[in-house]
Design a protein around this motif. Structure first.
Motif, PDB file in Angstrom:
ATOM      1  N   GLY A 126       0.785  -1.331   0.127  1.00 15.54           N
ATOM      2  CA  GLY A 126      -0.073   0.061   0.071  1.00 15.54           C
ATOM      3  C   GLY A 126       0.778   1.165  -0.051  1.00 15.54           C
ATOM      4  N   CYS A 127       2.148   1.300  -0.338  1.00 16.28           N
ATOM      5  CA  CYS A 127       2.774   2.343  -0.760  1.00 16.28           C
ATOM      6  C   CYS A 127       2.854   2.868  -2.046  1.00 16.28           C
ATOM      7  CB  CYS A 127       4.298   2.161  -0.196  1.00 16.28           C
ATOM      8  SG  CYS A 127       4.319   1.720   1.444  1.00 16.28           S
ATOM      9  N   GLU A 128       2.147   4.028  -2.323  1.00 17.34           N
ATOM     10  CA  GLU A 128       1.939   4.525  -3.656  1.00 17.34           C
ATOM     11  C   GLU A 128       2.127   6.025  -3.304  1.00 17.34           C
ATOM     12  OE1 GLU A 128      -1.461   2.755  -6.234  1.00 17.34           O
ATOM     13  OE2 GLU A 128      -2.362   3.305  -4.408  1.00 17.34           O
ATOM     14  N   GLY A 129       2.449   6.715  -4.715  1.00 19.04           N
ATOM     15  CA  GLY A 129       2.664   7.974  -4.201  1.00 19.04           C
ATOM     16  C   GLY A 129       2.953   8.784  -5.505  1.00 19.04           C
ATOM     17  N   ASP A 130       3.357  10.296  -5.572  1.00 20.37           N
ATOM     18  CA  ASP A 130       3.599  10.863  -6.937  1.00 20.37           C
ATOM     19  C   ASP A 130       5.024  10.411  -7.327  1.00 20.37           C
ATOM     20  OD1 ASP A 130       1.021  12.318  -6.821  1.00 20.37           O
ATOM     21  OD2 ASP A 130       1.770  13.482  -5.098  1.00 20.37           O
ATOM     22  N   LEU A 131       5.056  10.399  -8.577  1.00 20.70           N
ATOM     23  CA  LEU A 131       6.291  10.097  -9.209  1.00 20.70           C
ATOM     24  C   LEU A 131       7.301  10.858  -8.682  1.00 20.70           C
ATOM     25  CD1 LEU A 131       5.503   9.058 -12.868  1.00 20.70           C
ATOM     26  CD2 LEU A 131       6.551   7.630 -11.170  1.00 20.70           C
ATOM     27  N   GLU A 132       7.006  12.243  -8.441  1.00 16.36           N
ATOM     28  CA  GLU A 132       7.974  13.230  -8.245  1.00 16.36           C
ATOM     29  C   GLU A 132       8.750  12.930  -6.871  1.00 16.36           C
ATOM     30  OE1 GLU A 132       4.993  16.866  -7.109  1.00 16.36           O
ATOM     31  OE2 GLU A 132       5.646  16.914  -9.071  1.00 16.36           O
ATOM     32  N   GLN A 133       7.828  12.101  -5.889  1.00 14.92           N
ATOM     33  CA  GLN A 133       8.711  11.896  -4.792  1.00 14.92           C
ATOM     34  C   GLN A 133       9.965  10.957  -4.874  1.00 14.92           C
ATOM     35  OE1 GLN A 133       4.232  10.895  -3.382  1.00 14.92           O
ATOM     36  NE2 GLN A 133       5.870  10.274  -1.404  1.00 14.92           N
ATOM     37  N   LEU A 134       9.973  10.499  -6.061  1.00 15.60           N
ATOM     38  CA  LEU A 134      11.076   9.595  -6.445  1.00 15.60           C
ATOM     39  C   LEU A 134      12.296  10.222  -6.889  1.00 15.60           C
ATOM     40  CD1 LEU A 134       9.182   6.632  -8.426  1.00 15.60           C
ATOM     41  CD2 LEU A 134       9.763   6.669  -5.982  1.00 15.60           C
TER      42      LEU A 134
END
Ligand code: IPM
Ligand code: MN
Length: 355
Positions: A126-134
């Motif tokens: 359940g760890c999803e997020g915005d690409l920019e966080q990467l």
């Protein structure tokens, strides 16, 4: 074990219509079993102002096993507790064809395998997020040929495979294959993942399986890439015995397995932790048939069989299993999903007659 206690959560949609007669059937068969009914979902809200109050959790914890009806809403919190709260790492989903079941296969005879689905990690963390966080990771996309963070506004999901959890689920699968072999089954473990495209995560899962296979020289072992495996499952299901899969492939392919033997109405499951287990049908809450008393209770009844086995009540488990087998063999009291006209209650009555 002294008289066991089972916590019953009836679930939502049409699920209670399958759960109630099943509990009745099991309690007639084993009158010493105590049943508790944790206030979950609607009853939890009415009695304690919460869909999953501490009182419900305590009743689950005190019971020897939990019998769970499918959920589509409020009982979902309880499902999260049963799976992730209680760390039930092995999701066991048998796919056995019974003569009389409405399979799409031309030659279903001898289909009798079990999917063991890893239940705690993979994409389910359940760890999803915005690409920019990467951005800080400076990882390149193999397919887009640029940094992942620069692929554009978008989202990512994390897939986690650990050595420890992979070892635990693979060992569980080999132990299950040993027990099945003693009972006259093939004694084979099939491991599948997408290790060609995901050599690190799915590669680790496969590598661990290979290592552990060496500890079980009496059990056959094979690995397939998951797309190839999906075809094999349809083309020659009889070749399978115990199949071990990472969480998401296990989720998807266990529905396919249910489809092979005649549908979700037939597919039971049990989720096992180190000292805890709960049992539920693979199907959902089937809201489209709610209130019509036509839901096929076979998945629920066979989950009850798995629960009796877990409690060490092997004779009673075999009785119920035999009775269900007889009803399908005779074919007179089947529910509409199996081409029959019987109601849920009529099906259950027919099962009781064979007990
Ligand atoms: C299942 C279901 C669940 C899952 C949902 C309800 C979270 O599809 O038990 O297979 O994805 O595991
Ligand atoms: Mn599913």
């Amino acid at each position: 074990m002294s008289a066991p206690c089972i916590a019953v959560i009836e679930g939502e949609g049409a699920a209670p219509e399958a759960m109630r007669p099943t509990v009745e059937l099991l309690s007639n068969l084993a009158p010493d079993i105590n049943w508790s009914f944790p206030p979950v979902g609607k009853t939890g809200t009415e009695k304690y102002g919460s869909v999953f109050p501490p009182e419900a959790r305590e009743m689950i914890d005190e019971a020897d096993a939990t019998f769970f009806g499918a959920t589509s809403g409020p009982s979902g919190v309880a499902l999260a507790y049963l799976r992730w709260g209680r760390q039930t790492f092995a999701n066991v989903r048998p796919a056995r064809w019974l003569p009389g079941c409405a399979t799409p296969l031309a030659h279903p005879e001898g289909t009798d395998f079990v999917i063991v689905r890893e239940n705690l990690e993979d994409l389910y963390v359940g760890c999803e997020g915005d690409l920019e966080q990467l951005e800080a990771l400076e990882m390149m996309s193999l397919t887009a040929r640029k940094p992942v963070a620069k692929m554009g506004p978008g989202k990512f999901a994390l897939k986690v495979i650990t050595r420890e959890e992979s070892e635990r689920i693979v060992r569980f699968s080999f132990d299950l294959a040993c027990r099945r072999k003693q009972a006259g089954k093939r004694g084979r473990v099939t491991c599948s993942s997408k290790y060609n495209m995901l050599p690190q995560t799915d590669g680790l899962f496969r590598q661990v399986a290979e290592e552990i296979a060496a500890e079980y020289p009496d059990i056959e072992f094979e690995t397939y890439i998951v797309d190839d495996f999906a075809r094999r499952m349809v083309a020659e299901p009889q070749a399978l015995d115990v199949v071990v899969l990472p969480n998401l492939y296990g989720d998807i392919l266990s529905d396919l397995a249910a489809g092979l033997i005649g549908g979700l109405g037939l597919a039971p499951s049990g989720c096992y932790g180190e000292d805890f287990a709960y049992f539920e049908s693979v199907h959902g809450a089937a809201p489209d048939i709610e209130g019509r008393n036509v839901i096929n209770p076979t998945a629920t009844i066979l989950s009850g069989v798995m629960m009796l086995e877990y409690l060490g009540r092997f004779e009673e488990a075999a009785h119920v299993d035999q009775a269900v087998t007889q009803v399908y063999r005779r074919g007179r009291n089947l529910t509409p999903d199996q081409g029959g006209q019987a109601s849920t209650a009529e099906f259950c009555k027919a099962v009781s007659r064979f007990l």
